[in-house]
Design a protein around this motif. Structure first.
Motif, PDB file in Angstrom:
ATOM      1  N   VAL A 103     -37.217 -24.048  49.496  1.00  0.00           N
ATOM      2  CA  VAL A 103     -36.802 -24.209  50.878  1.00  0.00           C
ATOM      3  C   VAL A 103     -37.692 -23.434  51.856  1.00  0.00           C
ATOM      4  O   VAL A 103     -37.824 -23.839  53.012  1.00  0.00           O
ATOM      5  CB  VAL A 103     -35.307 -23.842  51.019  1.00  0.00           C
ATOM      6  N   TYR A 104     -38.339 -22.375  51.395  1.00  0.00           N
ATOM      7  CA  TYR A 104     -39.209 -21.588  52.267  1.00  0.00           C
ATOM      8  C   TYR A 104     -40.597 -22.192  52.392  1.00  0.00           C
ATOM      9  O   TYR A 104     -41.423 -21.700  53.152  1.00  0.00           O
ATOM     10  CB  TYR A 104     -39.309 -20.149  51.750  1.00  0.00           C
ATOM     11  N   THR A 107     -39.339 -28.914  53.332  1.00  0.00           N
ATOM     12  CA  THR A 107     -38.069 -29.576  53.041  1.00  0.00           C
ATOM     13  C   THR A 107     -38.234 -30.862  52.255  1.00  0.00           C
ATOM     14  O   THR A 107     -37.319 -31.672  52.189  1.00  0.00           O
ATOM     15  CB  THR A 107     -37.290 -29.860  54.344  1.00  0.00           C
ATOM     16  N   TRP A 143     -26.497 -19.161  51.068  1.00  0.00           N
ATOM     17  CA  TRP A 143     -27.431 -19.676  52.078  1.00  0.00           C
ATOM     18  C   TRP A 143     -28.729 -18.873  52.029  1.00  0.00           C
ATOM     19  O   TRP A 143     -28.705 -17.646  51.945  1.00  0.00           O
ATOM     20  CB  TRP A 143     -26.798 -19.574  53.473  1.00  0.00           C
ATOM     21  N   GLY A 169     -32.705 -15.851  56.326  1.00  0.00           N
ATOM     22  CA  GLY A 169     -33.672 -16.059  57.393  1.00  0.00           C
ATOM     23  C   GLY A 169     -33.818 -17.487  57.875  1.00  0.00           C
ATOM     24  O   GLY A 169     -34.654 -17.755  58.736  1.00  0.00           O
ATOM     25  N   LEU A 170     -33.041 -18.403  57.340  1.00  0.00           N
ATOM     26  CA  LEU A 170     -33.145 -19.800  57.758  1.00  0.00           C
ATOM     27  C   LEU A 170     -31.859 -20.250  58.439  1.00  0.00           C
ATOM     28  O   LEU A 170     -30.770 -19.848  58.050  1.00  0.00           O
ATOM     29  CB  LEU A 170     -33.429 -20.709  56.556  1.00  0.00           C
ATOM     30  N   ARG A 171     -32.029 -21.093  59.432  1.00  0.00           N
ATOM     31  CA  ARG A 171     -30.876 -21.690  60.109  1.00  0.00           C
ATOM     32  C   ARG A 171     -30.693 -23.104  59.572  1.00  0.00           C
ATOM     33  O   ARG A 171     -31.636 -23.732  59.109  1.00  0.00           O
ATOM     34  CB  ARG A 171     -31.110 -21.741  61.617  1.00  0.00           C
ATOM     35  N   ARG A 172     -29.477 -23.577  59.677  1.00  0.00           N
ATOM     36  CA  ARG A 172     -29.184 -24.933  59.200  1.00  0.00           C
ATOM     37  C   ARG A 172     -30.115 -25.963  59.845  1.00  0.00           C
ATOM     38  O   ARG A 172     -30.606 -26.879  59.188  1.00  0.00           O
ATOM     39  CB  ARG A 172     -27.720 -25.271  59.455  1.00  0.00           C
ATOM     40  N   ASP A 231     -33.085 -25.601  60.730  1.00  0.00           N
ATOM     41  CA  ASP A 231     -34.443 -25.498  60.193  1.00  0.00           C
ATOM     42  C   ASP A 231     -34.669 -26.429  59.007  1.00  0.00           C
ATOM     43  O   ASP A 231     -35.795 -26.804  58.714  1.00  0.00           O
ATOM     44  CB  ASP A 231     -34.734 -24.063  59.709  1.00  0.00           C
ATOM     45  N   LEU A 232     -33.594 -26.768  58.310  1.00  0.00           N
ATOM     46  CA  LEU A 232     -33.736 -27.485  57.046  1.00  0.00           C
ATOM     47  C   LEU A 232     -33.569 -28.999  57.156  1.00  0.00           C
ATOM     48  O   LEU A 232     -34.012 -29.720  56.276  1.00  0.00           O
ATOM     49  CB  LEU A 232     -32.729 -26.939  56.026  1.00  0.00           C
ATOM     50  N   GLY A 274     -33.923 -21.727  46.850  1.00  0.00           N
ATOM     51  CA  GLY A 274     -34.570 -20.565  47.437  1.00  0.00           C
ATOM     52  C   GLY A 274     -35.336 -19.688  46.463  1.00  0.00           C
ATOM     53  O   GLY A 274     -36.098 -18.827  46.883  1.00  0.00           O
TER      54      GLY A 274
END
Length: 129
Positions: free
Chosen positions: A11-12, A15, A29, A32-35, A37-38, A101
């Protein structure tokens, strides 16, 4: 019968392929990621390993074979089989991207889950474009 098209993506690092059905398969979750972002279609946290199994494995490579065996046993439960079916149905004819992740691309739950999904699809005659 063609097996479902399932890719894995850390995920980093992105996508996955454009147009794929994106499912995050971590119970926790990613930091450092927001929903947003993905661009997720689904957070399939209930298909992730149990907290106890995840903590026991702790991404220790020497535990991989035992982790895999235990996680596949969890996924064999009837409620998990129903979740596998639901995920394949939700993806429909789109390719499925399992987002995770973990740092290790070869020893993580998404690898086991992909194998379980492919096995489920084969056993139940699920077609995929």
């Amino acid at each position: 019968m063609k097996p479902p098209a399932i890719t894995l993506q850390r995920v980093y690092e992105g996508t996955g392929p454009q147009g794929s059905y994106r499912a995050l398969v971590d119970r926790v979750w990613p930091r450092g990621l927001r929903r947003d972002d993905l661009g997720l279609d689904e957070w399939a946290r209930d298909l992730a390993p149990t907290t106890e199994l995840r903590k026991w494995f702790n991404h220790v490579e020497e535990r991989w074979d035992e982790f895999r065996r235990k996680y596949l046993a969890e996924l064999a439960a009837p409620e998990q089989q129903a979740r596998l079916e639901a995920l394949l149905q939700a993806a429909g004819k789109r390719p499925l991207t399992l987002l995770y992740g973990a740092h290790d691309a070869e020893h993580n739950q998404a690898v086991v889950l992909r194998d379980a999904l492919l096995d489920y699809a084969q056993r139940h005659g699920k077609r995929h474009a």
